[in-house]
Scaffold this active site. Structure first.
Site, PDB file in Angstrom:
ATOM      1  N   ASP A 188      32.519  46.624  37.837  1.00  0.00           N
ATOM      2  CA  ASP A 188      31.873  46.131  39.055  1.00  0.00           C
ATOM      3  C   ASP A 188      30.418  46.587  39.027  1.00  0.00           C
ATOM      4  O   ASP A 188      30.137  47.754  38.739  1.00  0.00           O
ATOM      5  CB  ASP A 188      32.568  46.694  40.304  1.00  0.00           C
ATOM      6  CG  ASP A 188      34.018  46.235  40.414  1.00  0.00           C
ATOM      7  OD1 ASP A 188      34.374  45.248  39.739  1.00  0.00           O
ATOM      8  OD2 ASP A 188      34.794  46.873  41.152  1.00  0.00           O
ATOM      9  N   ASP A 198      45.328  39.013  44.290  1.00  0.00           N
ATOM     10  CA  ASP A 198      45.382  40.378  44.809  1.00  0.00           C
ATOM     11  C   ASP A 198      46.789  40.612  45.349  1.00  0.00           C
ATOM     12  O   ASP A 198      47.253  39.846  46.196  1.00  0.00           O
ATOM     13  CB  ASP A 198      44.382  40.565  45.954  1.00  0.00           C
ATOM     14  CG  ASP A 198      42.943  40.615  45.447  1.00  0.00           C
ATOM     15  OD1 ASP A 198      42.755  40.700  44.221  1.00  0.00           O
ATOM     16  OD2 ASP A 198      42.013  40.555  46.275  1.00  0.00           O
TER      17      ASP A 198
END
Lengths: 253, 196
Positions: free
Chosen positions: A130, A11
């Site tokens: 997701d 990230d």
């Protein structure tokens, strides 16, 4: 024989890794480039960079990070996060990324997948999906966006199939129910999508132990498995993980 | 001088970066004279066969490539374009290798593209002088070249064996991406540039 892939996810924000990383071997713990370089020479098969930068200046930093990573490492890498347009993709691939991933922008505008596949080729278009379980959906799973906060009303399997037909070349499947729990990947979800689709599936969310990886390949039929913190905090060492998987008769590089 | 052929097919930056990591100076060019005078020529390619061939013909590069006598390396689509024809867009290609490029059979559990690290077997020829059978390289492709007498490496995907590499005289092709294949890929590129 095609190997199962192990993919660390980084990230990044403003070109730096966000989640704490406690590698003594890194001179600068926040340097995404140093971390990428470490993984590239320590058994990772691919890398995913997820950019969580919101600002325009930050996007510029991302492009220069992509350029540096491409100069430095010799394994493939994907860049995702905030990609909305053909122009975004052009600049990221132009800086040397191998693939890009689209998530909520593709749900809002499915035609984006067709446009990107036609212009850049399916091989570099990854659909990031997701998912949360929802018994009201035909497949039992619903696509969610905004980090899992917003339900879309879309059935996860039918949306993934649509994305495949529109030209997505790979699916990065994250179980939001499992993400962060470290109690294993969502095996039924991964198996359902991996056996229903004709494109490779990267399983994500829930990795806590080496056994979890064996299970997602053996039982979940995943083509690749992605994790972040277990690698960043050195709870799992990739060369050891591969040795373990090899003993369990799972093909790894 | 190493010439990397510039044409419509895709991103050549990864190839340029890999060569620069090896300390090699390269020229990215579509100029026939520069290509003809190079010591080594690299023909990369990510993209679609028919539009790539159209571009090469329009720029006269098809004839230039066929007549080259120096070491030549086609990568991925580059290798496929060196065959006689491709089922992708039903395209007539350069005809250096008398092979037909074919789509992987879908259905029966196959995932297309064939994407990821796969191992090389039946190695022969100078590209693989520093590679051992079973070592892994990175592939991304939906079409393949069948095994033939020109195969200098073979890989297998779900029971189907195909040419991971082709070699004939000065012409070499690799279906995988040496520029994305870590240390194994670097050895292959180095062998091409320093030993051929």
């Amino acid at each position: 024989m095609l190997a199962k892939r192990i993919i660390p996810c980084l990230d990044v924000k403003d070109g730096r890794t966000v989640k704490g990383v406690n590698f003594v071997s890194l001179r600068d713990a926040g340097s995404a480039l140093e971390l990428a370089s470490f993984y590239s020479s320590n058994g990772a098969d691919e890398l995913v960079f997820l950019d969580i930068t919101a600002t325009v200046e930050g996007r510029g930093t991302l492009i220069s990070l992509v350029r540096d990573v491409s100069r430095t490492i010799s394994i493939p890498f994907t860049v995702g996060g905030g990609i909305r347009s053909e122009g975004d993709v052009d600049s990221i691939l132009g800086a040397g990324a191998d693939k890009i991933s689209v998530n909520s922008s593709a749900i809002r505008n499915p035609g984006l997948i067709d446009t990107l596949a036609k212009r850049f080729g399916s091989q570099c278009v990854v659909l990031a999906l997701d998912v949360r379980s929802n018994p009201a959906m035909p497949s039992g799973y619903e696509a969610v966006i905004d980090g899992g906060r917003t339900p879309t009303g879309l059935d996860a399997l039918s949306w993934a199939s649509e994305a495949e037909h529109r030209g997505a070349g790979e699916l990065l499947l994250t179980s939001m129910d499992k993400d962060g729990t470290k109690d294993g990947f969502d095996i039924p979800l991964t198996r359902l999508l991996s056996t229903s689709l004709g494109i490779p599936v990267i399983a994500s969310g829930g990795a806590g132990s080496m056994e979890d990886f064996r299970e997602v390949f053996d039982d979940g039929k995943a083509d690749a498995a992605l994790a972040a913190s277990v690698f960043h905090f050195h709870e799992i060492d990739i060369p050891e993980l591969k040795e373990y998987l090899r003993k369990e008769r799972i093909p790894v590089r | 001088m190493i010439a990397v052929i510039r044409y419509s097919a895709g991103n050549v930056l990864s190839v340029m970066n890999a060569l620069s990591r090896l300390g090699k100076d390269t020229v990215l060019t579509d100029d026939p004279a520069t290509i003809k005078s190079a010591d080594h020529v690299i023909f990369p390619g990510v993209g679609e066969a028919s539009s790539a061939m159209r571009y090469l013909r329009e720029h006269g590069l098809d004839e230039v490539i066929r007549n080259l006598t120096q070491p030549f390396l086609g990568i991925c689509l580059g290798m496929q374009l060196m065959c006689s024809a491709s089922d992708e867009g039903y395209t007539e290609c350069l005809g250096i290798f008398p092979e037909r490029v074919t789509l992987f059979p879908g259905g029966r559990g196959y995932k297309i593209p064939h994407m990821g690290w796969n191992n090389l077997e039946n190695l022969s020829g100078p590209l693989f002088s520093h590679v051992s059978p079973g070592e892994y390289v990175y592939f991304v492709h939906s079409y393949y070249v069948p095994v033939s007498r020109y195969s200098s490496a073979i890989a297998e995907y779900d029971g189907l064996s195909f040419s991971a590499s082709l070699s004939k005289d000065n012409f070499h092709g690799v279906q995988f991406h040496p520029e994305k294949s870590g240390d194994v890929g670097e050895r292959i590129l180095r062998s091409f540039l320093e030993e051929i």
